[in-house]
Design a protein around this motif. Structure first.
Motif, short mmCIF file in Angstrom:
data_model
loop_
_atom_site.label_atom_id
_atom_site.label_comp_id
_atom_site.label_asym_id
_atom_site.label_seq_id
_atom_site.Cartn_x
_atom_site.Cartn_y
_atom_site.Cartn_z
N LEU A 211 0.81 -1.22 0.00
CA LEU A 211 0.00 0.00 0.00
C LEU A 211 0.85 1.27 0.00
N ASN A 212 2.17 1.11 0.03
CA ASN A 212 3.11 2.23 0.00
C ASN A 212 2.82 3.26 1.10
N ARG A 213 2.69 2.74 2.31
CA ARG A 213 2.45 3.63 3.44
C ARG A 213 2.95 2.99 4.73
N VAL A 214 3.19 3.84 5.71
CA VAL A 214 3.54 3.43 7.06
C VAL A 214 2.38 3.81 7.97
N SER A 215 1.99 2.91 8.86
CA SER A 215 0.86 3.17 9.74
C SER A 215 1.22 4.16 10.84
N ASP A 216 0.19 4.70 11.49
CA ASP A 216 0.42 5.44 12.73
C ASP A 216 -0.09 4.60 13.89
N SER A 217 0.26 5.00 15.08
CA SER A 217 -0.04 4.19 16.26
C SER A 217 -1.54 4.01 16.49
N ASP A 218 -2.33 5.01 16.13
CA ASP A 218 -3.77 4.93 16.36
C ASP A 218 -4.40 3.76 15.60
N GLU A 219 -3.86 3.42 14.46
CA GLU A 219 -4.42 2.31 13.68
C GLU A 219 -4.30 1.00 14.45
N ILE A 220 -3.16 0.80 15.09
CA ILE A 220 -2.97 -0.42 15.87
C ILE A 220 -3.83 -0.37 17.13
N ALA A 221 -3.92 0.80 17.75
CA ALA A 221 -4.75 0.95 18.94
C ALA A 221 -6.21 0.63 18.65
N ASP A 222 -6.72 1.08 17.51
CA ASP A 222 -8.11 0.78 17.14
C ASP A 222 -8.34 -0.72 17.04
N LEU A 223 -7.37 -1.43 16.49
CA LEU A 223 -7.48 -2.88 16.36
C LEU A 223 -7.44 -3.55 17.73
N VAL A 224 -6.59 -3.06 18.61
CA VAL A 224 -6.53 -3.60 19.97
C VAL A 224 -7.89 -3.48 20.66
N LEU A 225 -8.50 -2.31 20.55
CA LEU A 225 -9.79 -2.10 21.21
C LEU A 225 -10.86 -3.03 20.67
N PHE A 226 -10.86 -3.26 19.37
CA PHE A 226 -11.84 -4.18 18.81
C PHE A 226 -11.63 -5.59 19.36
N ILE A 227 -10.39 -6.06 19.34
CA ILE A 227 -10.10 -7.42 19.79
C ILE A 227 -10.42 -7.59 21.27
N ALA A 228 -10.20 -6.54 22.06
CA ALA A 228 -10.45 -6.61 23.49
C ALA A 228 -11.92 -6.44 23.84
N SER A 229 -12.73 -6.05 22.88
CA SER A 229 -14.14 -5.76 23.15
C SER A 229 -15.02 -6.99 23.03
N ASP A 230 -16.27 -6.84 23.48
CA ASP A 230 -17.25 -7.93 23.36
C ASP A 230 -17.61 -8.23 21.91
N LYS A 231 -17.31 -7.31 21.02
CA LYS A 231 -17.57 -7.56 19.60
C LYS A 231 -16.70 -8.71 19.07
N ALA A 232 -15.62 -9.01 19.78
CA ALA A 232 -14.70 -10.07 19.36
C ALA A 232 -14.78 -11.27 20.30
N GLN A 233 -15.93 -11.48 20.92
CA GLN A 233 -16.05 -12.50 21.95
C GLN A 233 -15.82 -13.92 21.45
N ALA A 234 -15.87 -14.13 20.13
CA ALA A 234 -15.64 -15.47 19.58
C ALA A 234 -14.20 -15.67 19.13
N ILE A 235 -13.37 -14.66 19.34
CA ILE A 235 -12.00 -14.71 18.79
C ILE A 235 -10.99 -14.97 19.89
N THR A 236 -10.24 -16.06 19.77
CA THR A 236 -9.13 -16.32 20.68
C THR A 236 -8.08 -17.16 19.98
N GLY A 237 -6.83 -16.96 20.36
CA GLY A 237 -5.72 -17.67 19.74
C GLY A 237 -5.44 -17.23 18.32
N SER A 238 -5.88 -16.04 17.97
CA SER A 238 -5.75 -15.55 16.60
C SER A 238 -4.66 -14.49 16.48
N SER A 239 -4.07 -14.43 15.27
CA SER A 239 -3.07 -13.40 14.95
C SER A 239 -3.67 -12.44 13.94
N PHE A 240 -3.52 -11.15 14.19
CA PHE A 240 -4.07 -10.13 13.31
C PHE A 240 -2.93 -9.31 12.71
#
Length: 250
Positions: A211-240
């Motif tokens: 994609l010819n870009r470097v991420s910023d920290s907020d992008e990773i933080a947003d993903l952390v919050l999703f994985i830690a939330s109840d919206k991801a309650q079926a997800i465990t042992g996964s790599s993102f």
């Protein structure tokens, strides 16, 4: 996503990805314990987190790891989410003098500390049916030249995540891992690189992504919050993987 009254520990929270994670959790109502080695930087992050617990600590030291858990429980009464983000790099070439010392430091911070903190936090997470998010790297699947220690530590972290996810699943605790590609933080500068070398490194990293870009920290933080939330309650042992297609192109 609301994390109202959830208690979150974030290691490596004094800057970069860890700081962004702590700030975003606080914005969503969480009670945050910010952990890092640099007191001044932690204080600056804390200004954006309401009334967090600030813990100046070195996660590679067992006594500090115990203090992190004890102080968090003493202040907030529980632990809901553990984010193991603290990490260091280091040049490791197998024929270089002193390579084992660097390797030991990298493994102590990037892998062993996660094992220790997970061991200490697990009983509390079982009580709250909480979850763990580990921050790894695409280096776990694509070796970085001259950094076998870092690559090995992250590969170990990925597999540790899967093993502990299986063990804790019957107890209601989820464990997942995120593998960022290039993210513009002070990580390279903290390894002693000059500003020019740091800029050149990020430019080269950008060129290595699809994609010819470097991420910023907020992008990773947003993903952390999703994985830690109840919206991801079926997800465990996964790599993102969040790498702008770096693995694809490399």
């Amino acid at each position: 996503m609301s994390f109202q009254d959830k208690v979150v520990i974030v290691t490596g929270a004094s800057s970069g990805i860890g700081a962004a994670i702590g700030i975003k959790f606080a914005e969503e109502g969480a009670k945050v314990a910010l952990v890092g080695r640099n007191q001044e930087k932690l204080n600056n992050v804390a200004k954006k987190c309401g009334n967090p617990l600030i813990i100046a600590a070195d996660v590679s030291k067992d006594e500090d790891a115990k203090r992190i858990i004890d102080e968090t429980v003493k202040r907030f009464g529980k632990i809901d989410i553990l984010v193991n983000n603290a990490g260091i790099g280091g040049n490791t070439n197998i024929q270089e003098e002193g390579v084992i010392e660097v390797f030991d430091k990298v493994m102590a911070t990037n892998l062993r500390s996660v094992v220790v903190l997970t061991h200490l936090a697990a009983p509390h997470l079982v009580k709250t049916r909480g979850n763990i998010v580990n921050i790894s790297s695409v280096a776990s699947v694509r070796v970085i030249p001259g950094a076998f220690g870092y690559s090995a530590s992250k590969a170990g972290l990925d597999h540790f995540t899967r093993a502990v996810a299986l063990e804790l699943a019957p107890l209601g605790v989820r464990v997942n891992v995120i593998n960022p590609g290039p993210v513009r933080t002070d990580f390279i500068g903290n390894m002693g690189a000059t500003k020019d070398i740091e800029d050149a490194t990020f430019t080269r990293m950008q060129e290595l992504t699809a994609l010819n870009r470097v991420s910023d920290s907020d992008e990773i933080a947003d993903l952390v919050l999703f994985i830690a939330s109840d919206k991801a309650q079926a997800i465990t042992g996964s790599s993102f993987v969040s790498d702008n297609g770096m693995i694809l192109k490399c």
